[in-house]
Design an enzyme around this catalytic site. Structure first.
Site, PDB file in Angstrom:
ATOM      1  CG  LEU A  97     -48.118  39.926  -3.228  1.00 57.38           C
ATOM      2  CD1 LEU A  97     -49.398  40.405  -2.539  1.00 57.38           C
ATOM      3  CD2 LEU A  97     -48.440  38.681  -4.058  1.00 57.38           C
ATOM      4  CG  HIS A 126     -48.217  18.405   2.058  1.00 64.22           C
ATOM      5  ND1 HIS A 126     -49.199  19.087   2.719  1.00 64.22           N
ATOM      6  CD2 HIS A 126     -47.881  17.361   2.870  1.00 64.22           C
ATOM      7  CE1 HIS A 126     -49.451  18.494   3.892  1.00 64.22           C
ATOM      8  NE2 HIS A 126     -48.668  17.440   3.997  1.00 64.22           N
ATOM      9  CG  ASP A 162     -57.077  22.320   7.138  1.00 63.56           C
ATOM     10  OD1 ASP A 162     -56.180  21.448   7.097  1.00 63.56           O
ATOM     11  OD2 ASP A 162     -58.047  22.251   7.908  1.00 63.56           O
TER      12      ASP A 162
HETATM   13  C1  FPP Z   1     -52.631  21.635   5.710  1.00 58.57           C
HETATM   14  O1  FPP Z   1     -53.136  20.452   5.172  1.00 58.57           O
HETATM   15  C2  FPP Z   1     -51.443  22.098   5.053  1.00 58.57           C
HETATM   16  C3  FPP Z   1     -50.184  22.130   5.597  1.00 58.57           C
HETATM   17  C4  FPP Z   1     -49.871  21.649   6.945  1.00 58.57           C
HETATM   18  C5  FPP Z   1     -49.022  22.614   4.849  1.00 58.57           C
HETATM   19  C6  FPP Z   1     -49.246  23.676   3.836  1.00 58.57           C
HETATM   20  C7  FPP Z   1     -48.199  23.512   2.810  1.00 58.57           C
HETATM   21  C8  FPP Z   1     -48.349  23.692   1.473  1.00 58.57           C
HETATM   22  C9  FPP Z   1     -49.567  24.205   0.843  1.00 58.57           C
HETATM   23  C10 FPP Z   1     -47.283  23.346   0.526  1.00 58.57           C
HETATM   24  C11 FPP Z   1     -46.037  24.105   0.535  1.00 58.57           C
HETATM   25  C12 FPP Z   1     -46.117  25.512   0.920  1.00 58.57           C
HETATM   26  C13 FPP Z   1     -45.461  26.496   0.270  1.00 58.57           C
HETATM   27  C14 FPP Z   1     -45.505  27.883   0.795  1.00 58.57           C
HETATM   28  C15 FPP Z   1     -44.730  26.234  -0.958  1.00 58.57           C
HETATM   29  P1  FPP Z   1     -53.217  19.170   6.089  1.00 58.57           P
HETATM   30  O2  FPP Z   1     -52.013  18.341   5.822  1.00 58.57           O
HETATM   31  O3  FPP Z   1     -53.413  19.570   7.506  1.00 58.57           O
HETATM   32  O4  FPP Z   1     -54.512  18.482   5.529  1.00 58.57           O
HETATM   33  P2  FPP Z   1     -55.531  17.571   6.322  1.00 58.57           P
HETATM   34  O5  FPP Z   1     -56.155  18.437   7.381  1.00 58.57           O
HETATM   35  O6  FPP Z   1     -56.508  17.170   5.258  1.00 58.57           O
HETATM   36  O7  FPP Z   1     -54.753  16.411   6.880  1.00 58.57           O
END
Ligand code: FPP
Length: 237
Positions: free
Chosen positions: A128, A34, A17
């Site tokens: 893994l 991201h 997050d």
């Molecule tokens: C949460 O941050 C994250 C996500 C919704 C997406 C997670 C994706 C990645 C880490 C990138 C790609 C993944 C892979 C497996 C290559 P948020 O957008 O909710 O952050 P915020 O709460 O600060 O708005």
């Protein structure tokens, strides 16, 4: 660095997050958060391997994430596709076996095709197991398991009285994968957000204030050290 012993969890699950906030604080578009988060994924996978962790489950896209603006969904899907395409050879080299859990049929076709290819290419690796939760919601997973149980009961293949914990566990998307020992959530929020509700019954939870793009090798070591300090009792005294 924690020692490679029984204090190292077998299965780590992570709610990644804070990508959006990481980007906003730098005056960048959310997709840059991201993108930086994908770099943390790479580093954390490598570190898990080094530590001897056998299963890593990452909450990459939740059922609720479909409610985000179309442009952000597109950016996330394209990032995922690129990640799978570029990183499959590396996963292969590192002995990483890829799995995916969630309502995968809801993913765009090109993304799902890339995912299936990566899963197939890495299917004989044993170092893994990397599990990506995509279009995943724990309540939806439990609903799908209940539907499956009901189908089997209706056809007479299953006696309703025989339904127990194992019967449900075996019909979840995670069938065959041991429960997480440690659940990590980044960015300081103290919520589970519909992630692995059934499977985390006995997991230790570590919440770190760091945003996901800032969560790197040293932070994983720290979370494992915190886990190792806790005395796990499984409800006993
Ligand atoms: C949460 O941050 C994250 C996500 C919704 C997406 C997670 C994706 C990645 C880490 C990138 C790609 C993944 C892979 C497996 C290559 P948020 O957008 O909710 O952050 P915020 O709460 O600060 O708005």
């Amino acid at each position: 660095m924690p020692e490679m012993n029984s204090h190292v969890p077998q299965h780590v699950a992570i709610i990644m997050d804070g990508n959006g906030r990481w980007a906003s604080e730098r005056g960048l578009p959310r997709r840059e958060g991201h993108r930086a988060g994908a770099e943390s994924v790479r580093e954390v996978v490598e570190t898990c391997k080094e530590l001897g962790i056998k299963f890593l489950t990452l909450y990459a896209f939740s059922s609720e994430n479909w409610n985000r603006p179309r442009t952000e969904i597109k950016a996330l899907m394209s990032l995922l596709k690129g990640f799978l395409r570029r990183k499959t050879p590396e996963m292969q080299k590192q002995g990483v076996r890829l799995h995916a859990i969630g309502r995968l049929e809801e993913l765009p076709d090109d993304c799902r095709a890339e995912l299936e290819k990566a899963i197939e290419h890495t299917s004989s690796n044993t170092d893994l197991d990397l599990v990506l939760a995509l279009s995943y919601g724990a309540r939806e997973e439990i609903v799908d398991a209940c539907r499956q149980l009901a189908r089997e009961a209706v056809t007479g293949d299953l006696d309703p009285e025989s339904i127990d914990n194992d019967a449900i566990t075996q019909r979840l998307y995670t069938a065959g994968i041991p429960d997480p020992d440690l659940l990590i959530r980044t960015s300081g929020e103290c919520r589970i957000s519909n992630f692995l509700l059934w499977q985390i019954s006995y997991a230790e939870i570590v919440i770190t204030r760091k945003y996901w793009p800032d969560f790197r090798e040293a932070d994983l070591h720290q979370a494992i050290a915190e886990y190792a300090r806790r005395h796990r009792r499984f409800g006993a005294i």
